[in-house]
Write a protein that holds these residues in place. Structure first.
Motif, mmCIF file in Angstrom:
data_model
loop_
_atom_site.group_PDB
_atom_site.id
_atom_site.type_symbol
_atom_site.label_atom_id
_atom_site.label_comp_id
_atom_site.label_asym_id
_atom_site.label_seq_id
_atom_site.Cartn_x
_atom_site.Cartn_y
_atom_site.Cartn_z
ATOM 1 N N HIS A 74 0.818 -1.210 0.000
ATOM 2 C CA HIS A 74 0.000 0.000 0.000
ATOM 3 C C HIS A 74 0.852 1.260 0.000
ATOM 4 O O HIS A 74 0.655 2.112 -0.855
ATOM 5 C CB HIS A 74 -1.063 0.065 1.105
ATOM 6 C CG HIS A 74 -1.875 1.302 0.884
ATOM 7 N ND1 HIS A 74 -2.897 1.365 -0.034
ATOM 8 C CD2 HIS A 74 -1.707 2.551 1.330
ATOM 9 C CE1 HIS A 74 -3.328 2.594 -0.122
ATOM 10 N NE2 HIS A 74 -2.631 3.341 0.691
ATOM 11 N N HIS A 85 -6.985 -2.493 4.154
ATOM 12 C CA HIS A 85 -8.141 -2.389 3.245
ATOM 13 C C HIS A 85 -8.011 -3.320 2.040
ATOM 14 O O HIS A 85 -8.954 -3.447 1.264
ATOM 15 C CB HIS A 85 -8.395 -0.935 2.811
ATOM 16 C CG HIS A 85 -7.277 -0.288 2.064
ATOM 17 N ND1 HIS A 85 -6.935 1.018 2.242
ATOM 18 C CD2 HIS A 85 -6.411 -0.763 1.154
ATOM 19 C CE1 HIS A 85 -5.920 1.321 1.455
ATOM 20 N NE2 HIS A 85 -5.583 0.259 0.788
ATOM 21 N N HIS A 86 -6.831 -3.954 1.890
ATOM 22 C CA HIS A 86 -6.706 -4.949 0.826
ATOM 23 C C HIS A 86 -7.195 -6.317 1.286
ATOM 24 O O HIS A 86 -7.189 -7.262 0.511
ATOM 25 C CB HIS A 86 -5.247 -5.052 0.375
ATOM 26 C CG HIS A 86 -4.754 -3.790 -0.252
ATOM 27 N ND1 HIS A 86 -4.834 -3.552 -1.601
ATOM 28 C CD2 HIS A 86 -4.211 -2.682 0.287
ATOM 29 C CE1 HIS A 86 -4.357 -2.349 -1.865
ATOM 30 N NE2 HIS A 86 -3.969 -1.800 -0.738
HETATM 31 CU CU CU Z 1 -4.067 0.159 -0.517
#
Ligand code: CU
Lengths: 547, 210
Positions: free
Chosen positions: A259, A308-309
């Protein structure tokens, strides 16, 4: 400051251009000049970009038909893996920092070079060797895990050279770390007299923030790839569920890097856009301090949102809640930047030169990419569109619409400085518009089909999605034209373009006060900086005096 | 100082600034290293919390004798390295060279002991895989971390020995001045490698014996 007059030495006294410091191949391959290393990087990432582009070109052609045209499933998987690995690690992550960052960062702060020039050259070698090795192993042996190397697919099931490919990415990671260390040390230690932190151009701040992310995130990627390789090679159970291992741990480690890697790609782009908007709107960047704080807070908060992945991967609902909230939080500084750019343009005297068109393209596409990111930060919507083309479209809006547009903006903005030549602006503007249209044609349909349920990475699909795939592939053709076109007119300008003077755009900033192309030492004397960046307008003065 | 010009490299304005720059760069590298190992420490912590009993069983099998001996060796090498770094800035050429030589020897001794220990571990069928002797299967995870953590640490020691040997030889042959910033930089690196070991000792050798 009114008593300062800029007395430039006669040009004959200045050292010759860095391009004339030796014309042999050896003089390039052993150079420690940050400008030449920037060019070495530019040439290598351009080559990688077109290989990665060719791979996805084949994928897009294949997807014209719901049951495919000419590829086997295996080949299809290998091609999108090749595309992902090349574009993420060998193009987007190094793109702006290693080329324009290398070339411009020392000049923008009035230094002669980066802090550790030999380390800088070494990091280019690491990059080229690691990347070439990986690409050869993928093309020769095939890796079909996707760029994410998810376990247990990568450790237990995947065929092909997973270890070799991971080893290459590992090596490239160390190149990235070396570059980050160099840029941070340069910014801290080698600023010219008078170049205080609040006088740094936003591009320097952006590269600085990027470097912080590079040195803190990349080692975690290195470790996660190392563990995958060890598990695959020796059968040592680390992520293997049969022995109690947890595949989710790999995802945590991987996204802890990957990220923030998105910010490695987008922060430098934000720096470029600030420079270009200020120049072509003839205005000071609106809210300099807010811009600096938002850059740094993106770099910091970006480390706290990786979950959030993994909303559907089996993470606890409480973790989902926190990561969802933080993902909304990280959007705030990005929004501040967008508003400040718009405020910079407001009331400005906008000139639509090619770099400005690319930058405007960035603004629109980045905004769409950012707003769809908010959809994905929200758990219920993310569950609906996880692993669909909606996600694909979202991150391509950020990475291609944002970063690549900014890369082209930078290329056209600093081209006269780097090469000393002007290019035909008409063709460049044509290229910018083609790129914008081609991009939207390619990726807007992907939002729609993704929302309607088209999964990503699938080789075959239901016929209802064919119309979107056909539009998308047609857009790809337009995009390809837009990427190849600059090779032609910029190549032409190298040979036949008019000579550029020091400052063809009448831009502010130290790099514009020296020759085009600059001498090896960058400046005839170490400049003394007397004011902040972006002095545009009627009472504009140079940022430094060099006498 | 007569060798001052050889000390200063582009693009630094002064030797002092350059020295600060080199150690600043090394501190940044240390930050990178910490994050590199933190992935391992995170994994270890996670699994130890998931499988406390298996980890206890597994950790009893490590050889605390070698662990302790190697800790003593590395700590002593840190001392000689620190003395060398001080000696270099004060211009004590002979002492610096001697201390660096002792550091290299201790580093090699560490690797030798580690090798002997690995030999025993392999004989005791402690390599995860079909032959692994312990039960339940989660004990293999502890040993996976044992091998990876000590292995990566040993690679760091090896790199350290290589760098220290090179710099020592260059100083000995007067190819680079004694006051080079390299001595301080490699001392920082050496201490980092030692500190990592200080964390490995309780995690791998002591926890099964509490
Ligand atoms: Cu991300």
């Amino acid at each position: 400051m009114t008593d300062i007059t800029v007395d430039r030495l006669p040009e004959t006294k200045i050292g010759e251009s860095y391009l004339d410091e030796g014309h042999s191949l050896a003089s390039w391959l052993t150079t420690t000049d940050h400008k030449r290393i920037g060019i070495l990087y530019a040439l290598s990432i351009t080559a990688f970009f077109f290989i990665g582009g060719a791979a996805i070109g084949l994928v897009r052609l294949e997807l014209l038909e719901p049951h495919g045209l000419f590829l086997t499933d295996e080949e299809y998987n290998r091609l999108f893996t090749l595309h992902g690995i090349i574009m993420v690690w060998f193009f987007l992550v190094p793109s702006i920092p290693t080329t324009f960052g290398n070339f411009l960062l020392p000049m923008m702060i009035g230094a002669k070079d980066v802090a550790f020039p030999r380390l800088n050259l070494m990091s280019w070698y690491l990059f080229v060797i690691g990347a070439t090795f990986t690409i050869i192993t993928i093309i020769a042996g095939g890796v079909d895990t996707g760029w994410t190397f998810y376990t247990p697919l990568s450790t237990l099931y995947a065929n092909g050279n997973v270890i070799a490919a991971a080893a290459g990415v590992f090596v490239v990671g160390f190149s990235s770390i070396a570059t980050g260390i160099n840029f941070i040390a340069t910014t801290h230690m080698l600023r010219a007299p008078g170049m205080t932190w609040t006088r740094l151009p936003l591009f320097v701040w952006a590269i600085y923030a990027t470097s912080v992310v590079m040195i803190l995130a990349t080692p975690v990627l290195a470790m996660s790839l190392l563990l995958v390789s060890v598990e695959r090679w020796f059968g040592v159970p680390i992520f293997n569920p049969n022995n109690g291992g947890d595949p989710l741990l790999f995802q945590h480690l991987f996204w802890f890097y990957s990220h923030p890697a998105v910010y490695i790609m987008i922060l430098p782009a934000m720096g470029v856009i600030s420079e270009v908007f200020a120049c072509f709107a003839r205005r000071k960047v609106f809210g300099y301090t807010a811009m600096v704080y938002s850059l740094m807070s993106i770099a910091v908060i970006g480390f706290m949102v990786w979950g959030h992945h993994m909303f559907v991967a089996g993470q606890s609902p409480y973790a989902n809640l926190v990561f969802s909230f933080l993902s909304f939080v990280v959007a705030v500084p990005s929004a501040i930047k967008v508003f400040n750019w718009v405020a910079t343009l407001y009331g400005g005297q906008i000139v639509f030169k090619a770099p400005m068109l690319y930058a405007m393209g960035f603004l629109g596409l980045f905004t769409v990419g950012g707003l769809t990111g908010l959809f994905l930060a929200s758990v219920p919507i993310d569950i609906h569109v996880t692993d669909t083309y909606f996600v694909v479209a979202h991150f391509h809006f950020i990475m291609v619409g944002g970063s690549v547009s900014a890369f082209f903006a930078a290329l056209h903005f600093w081209w006269p400085k780097i090469t000393g030549r002007l290019y035909p602006d008409y063709w460049a503007r044509f290229g910018a518009i083609t790129m914008f249209l081609g991009f939207n044609a390619t990726f807007l349909p992907q939002f729609v089909m993704g929302y309607e349920g088209m999964p990503r990475r699938y080789h075959v699909y239901p016929e209802q999605f064919q119309v979107y795939h056909v539009i998308s592939t047609a857009g790809t053709v337009l995009l390809a034209v837009a990427y190849i076109l600059p090779l032609l007119y910029l190549g032409w300008s190298l040979l036949y373009g008019n000579r550029a003077d020091r400052n063809p755009w009448h831009a502010a900033g130290l790099e514009w006060e020296t020759l085009s192309p600059p001498p090896k030492e960058n400046f005839e004397r170490t400049p003394t900086v007397t004011s902040g960046p972006y002095s545009y307008g009627e009472d504009a003065e140079p940022q430094a005096h060099t006498a | 100082m007569s060798d001052a010009p050889a000390l200063l490299h582009e693009p630094w304005p002064s030797v002092e600034r350059q020295r600060e720059g080199v150690s600043f760069g090394l501190w940044l590298f240390i930050a990178t290293e910490i994050l590199f190992f933190s992935g391992l420490f995170l994994g270890y912590t996670l699994y130890r919390n998931l499988y406390p009993d298996a980890f206890k069983i597994a950790a009893r099998e490590t050889e605390v004798f070698f662990g302790t001996l190697n800790t003593a060796i590395l700590m002593t090498s840190s001392l000689t390295m620190a003395v060398a770094a001080r000696g270099a800035t004060r211009g004590f050429r002979k002492m610096t060279l001697w201390c660096l030589a002792v550091t290299i020897t201790l580093g090699c001794t560490f690797l030798l002991c580690k090798g002997l220990e690995y030999h025993d571990d392999i004989d005791n069928r402690l390599v995860p895989g079909p032959d692994f002797k312990l039960k339940p299967p989660e004990t293999q995870i502890f040993w996976a971390f044992y091998w990876v953590m000590t292995g990566i640490h040993a690679v760091h020691v090896t790199v350290g020995i290589g760098v220290v040997t090179t710099v020592t030889l260059l100083i000995y042959r007067r190819r680079i001045p004694l006051a080079t910033a390299a001595v301080e930089a490699m001392a920082l690196y050496w201490h980092l490698v030692d500190v990592i070991w200080i964390f490995l000792l309780p995690l791998l050798y002591l926890m099964g014996r509490s």
